[in-house]
Design an enzyme around this catalytic site. Sequence first.
Site, PDB file in Angstrom:
ATOM      1  N   GLU A  23      69.125  36.926   8.749  1.00 55.58           N
ATOM      2  CA  GLU A  23      70.438  37.562   8.811  1.00 55.58           C
ATOM      3  C   GLU A  23      70.714  38.219   7.473  1.00 55.58           C
ATOM      4  OE1 GLU A  23      73.984  35.261   9.844  1.00 55.58           O
ATOM      5  OE2 GLU A  23      75.110  37.135   9.888  1.00 55.58           O
ATOM      6  N   CYS A 224      76.811  36.427  12.519  1.00 49.82           N
ATOM      7  CA  CYS A 224      78.141  37.051  12.532  1.00 49.82           C
ATOM      8  C   CYS A 224      78.081  38.486  12.046  1.00 49.82           C
ATOM      9  CB  CYS A 224      79.108  36.238  11.689  1.00 49.82           C
ATOM     10  SG  CYS A 224      79.569  34.706  12.477  1.00 49.82           S
ATOM     11  N   ASN A 348      76.413  36.713  19.674  1.00 45.44           N
ATOM     12  CA  ASN A 348      76.092  35.633  18.744  1.00 45.44           C
ATOM     13  C   ASN A 348      77.285  34.694  18.679  1.00 45.44           C
ATOM     14  OD1 ASN A 348      75.022  34.261  16.230  1.00 45.44           O
ATOM     15  ND2 ASN A 348      76.919  35.166  15.436  1.00 45.44           N
ATOM     16  N   GLU A 349      77.156  33.537  19.168  1.00 44.80           N
ATOM     17  CA  GLU A 349      78.176  32.475  19.164  1.00 44.80           C
ATOM     18  C   GLU A 349      79.608  32.952  19.451  1.00 44.80           C
ATOM     19  OE1 GLU A 349      79.079  31.316  14.563  1.00 44.80           O
ATOM     20  OE2 GLU A 349      77.229  30.486  15.311  1.00 44.80           O
TER      21      GLU A 349
HETATM   22  O1  AHR Z   1      74.051  31.433   9.487  1.00 39.46           O
HETATM   23  C1  AHR Z   1      75.282  31.804   8.973  1.00 39.46           C
HETATM   24  C2  AHR Z   1      76.312  32.093  10.046  1.00 39.46           C
HETATM   25  O2  AHR Z   1      76.580  30.942  10.767  1.00 39.46           O
HETATM   26  C3  AHR Z   1      75.908  33.079  11.092  1.00 39.46           C
HETATM   27  O3  AHR Z   1      76.174  34.364  10.741  1.00 39.46           O
HETATM   28  C4  AHR Z   1      76.725  32.705  12.271  1.00 39.46           C
HETATM   29  O4  AHR Z   1      76.104  33.011  13.475  1.00 39.46           O
HETATM   30  C5  AHR Z   1      77.007  31.256  12.068  1.00 39.46           C
HETATM   31  O5  AHR Z   1      78.342  30.976  12.175  1.00 39.46           O
END
Ligand code: AHR
Length: 795
Positions: A23, A224, A348-349
């Site tokens: 990321e 995120c 993503n989440e």
């Molecule tokens: O890994 C860090 C963050 O944690 C990521 O961006 C997110 O998906 C999670 O909340």
Amino acid sequence: MKLVVNTEKTVCRLGDLFGIFFEDINHAADGGLYAELVRNRSFECCPVDNPDYHGLTAWEAIGDTKWLRFAVGEEAPAFAENPHYLVMEYTGKGRKAGVWNLGFNTGISVEKGKRYYLTIYARGVNRKEKLCIALCAGTGQIYAERELALENTWNKYEWSIEAPVTDAGARLALTLAQAGSVHVAYVSLFPADTFRGRQNGMRKDLAELLEAMHPKFMRFPGGCLVHTGSLNREDRDSLYRWKDTLGEVEHRPARKNRWGYHQTLGLGYYEYFQFCEDIGAKPLPVLPAGYDPHHHCAADGELLGEFVQDALDLVEFANGGSDTRWGKIRCELGHPAPFKLEYLGIGNEEEGEEFYPRYAAIHRALRECFPEIKLIGTSGPFAAGHWYERGWEEARREGADLVDEHFYMAPQWFISNSRRYEDFPGTPPYVFVGEYASKGNTWYHALAEACFMTGLQNSSHAVKLACYAPLFCNVDYQDWKPDLIWYDNHRAAETPNYHVQKLFMENQGDWLLSQKWEDMPEPVFSGGCRLSGGVDLQAEYAKVLYRNIVIVDEDTKETLYQADEICLDDERCGNIPVWLNAENYTIQMEAERLSGRGGFAVHFAVCGNREIFWRLGGSSNKDSALIEVIEGQTAVMTYQTRHIEEHRIYSLRIEIRGRHIETLIDGRREQAAEWKPMRAEAMYASSSMDEKNGDIIIKLVNVLPVRQKLEIVLEGEHSLEGKHPLEGKHLLEGEHLSDGWEGHVLSLAGSGGTDAFGLEQIATKEEQLSVARDAFEWEAAEESVHIIRLRRRRR
Ligand code: AHR
């Protein structure tokens, strides 16, 4: 204790189980894996990215500054997508004045004898300016210098420089020696020696650390990062739009990175795919689903159609032929062969009902056009609770192939939950543990993760993919901790967690083998087995009035505590003078936020190094979570979204019935959770087989602070020639299997030392192993990880 491994009874394929997750967080791309050395190369940094930024961030005036004016211009720019440029006007004479770039960390890092490519787009206002470019030391000492005679139109200039010294604090200076005015739109200094020598490529040392792990897949580019921002593609803070990341880097529009910095997008989708191919990892991109869960903005109609189309086009870009629109673009970018995309994450989440119809729209379109692609849904940011359940429910309804689960928990949670997936079904949607970490970079954290990973491998009927998060952190730009690899502009430090991940990936194996334990000692419990203990009230970023507080023992009906009111300010604890020895009890009160932005917290079962608390509101006033604290580190037991209103009186109730906890707000059930005491088995193991050579791989993890002896028995008909499960296909001509095994053991243990980056060091040991028959003894040091790799003897 005895571990019996059936060397020929395969349970299931391990496939692509262990991979990595990149990321762009902690400056993982710009200032990290992406090898560019100039920071803010297009003068596009701006306060949208970060309130402290401006167009000249990382550029500093030097020389005869009294006669220098430097600013950011935007008239008749060189690149419409990146419309800002440096305006530098010098009205003095005979002395140099200008700016230099500060790079990342201590500066621009160069190595003696290595080549660097400079690219600059500039124009002279009066058509006669000479711009001087220099690579120099922070003291101003010039290492290499060149003068450019500028035209009064935008032109590209290139220069290949060999660094005469090694310096991690170098600068790149742009100066004028004579009065004049120049505009500079883009300045890049790129090492020639990138990973695999790729142009616009990756920093070699960091890329090599990833390659050395042998990940089966790489999830990218977030996190995120992907789903936070504006839905409008043109906006500076837009959600991550992959199409903006293609083509000439000068034209890729700068974007805000949701982690509070600036993204050049120089590391774009083409580079990601290429990198995956280079390190032998399957690409696993994550796309936004037209919904930002942090701001609850959701795309509809035509706008949603854009996100659907982006998803379809991405598959075409990765896999399509030159006769398709996006496949052709890939070919033109230099990669005629497909990138063999197999997996695609949608979202993503995300939490919020708005997500599901948007997920469905993208999922269905992809299914129809590309049924071969494995689609990945999400179960939100926590390991349990309302959004977790909803995520799974919707993924099942849509027929997703996998569901992406995320959790960041205390190390003890990982040890206790190594069997989390044992009872999950072996049918789709399968589990993708897309982000996990045990909140620390000590050996103990790495050990806990190793233990959990044996569980993931043992549950590979249900778990198909797993990756640690986050992967990278530039030590001077930290957004999130812990991380797997830390670095600055010239060094990299591997964490203990990295060593565990690497060991598990290198030794994954292709098939899970059947194994069983005999004479396994009883597990060790810590933190107590009952939910008894103290009770505390707290105000979370608020001033809170608690009224009518009552605690009742449900077995005796005795009122254990009663108080009319307790008023608390910000994070101050109101200790209730009662020690609960009860098994079944209820805590009840009214709570009102008088001021502030947060809410309430009720701590209970406070006992030694363990407690549980119900947090309502929290720092961002959006959650209702039951959280366990184990030795100072937290593990979210269950989670729900909730906003606490000011001056509203909430009736809060916590029912503790043995290990079962239920919370209620205004008489309505909020959440329920089962408390599990922390337990550690005497030993953790997982056994697999490598298809290419028939190797048997046994992973052993001892999380306890005592040495453990065990007998390992290798069972199966394999010892008889011809009955080997691989049917002798790994035997050379004239070679036969004989009795016994040969191989080696790799062991890891924490040594407690520190290095330049302040990390705990780990000791690795490799020993040869020769096993005469089909059983041997092994002694595992306290808190250690072992990979035993054995091959049948040949004669
Ligand atoms: O890994 C860090 C963050 O944690 C990521 O961006 C997110 O998906 C999670 O909340």
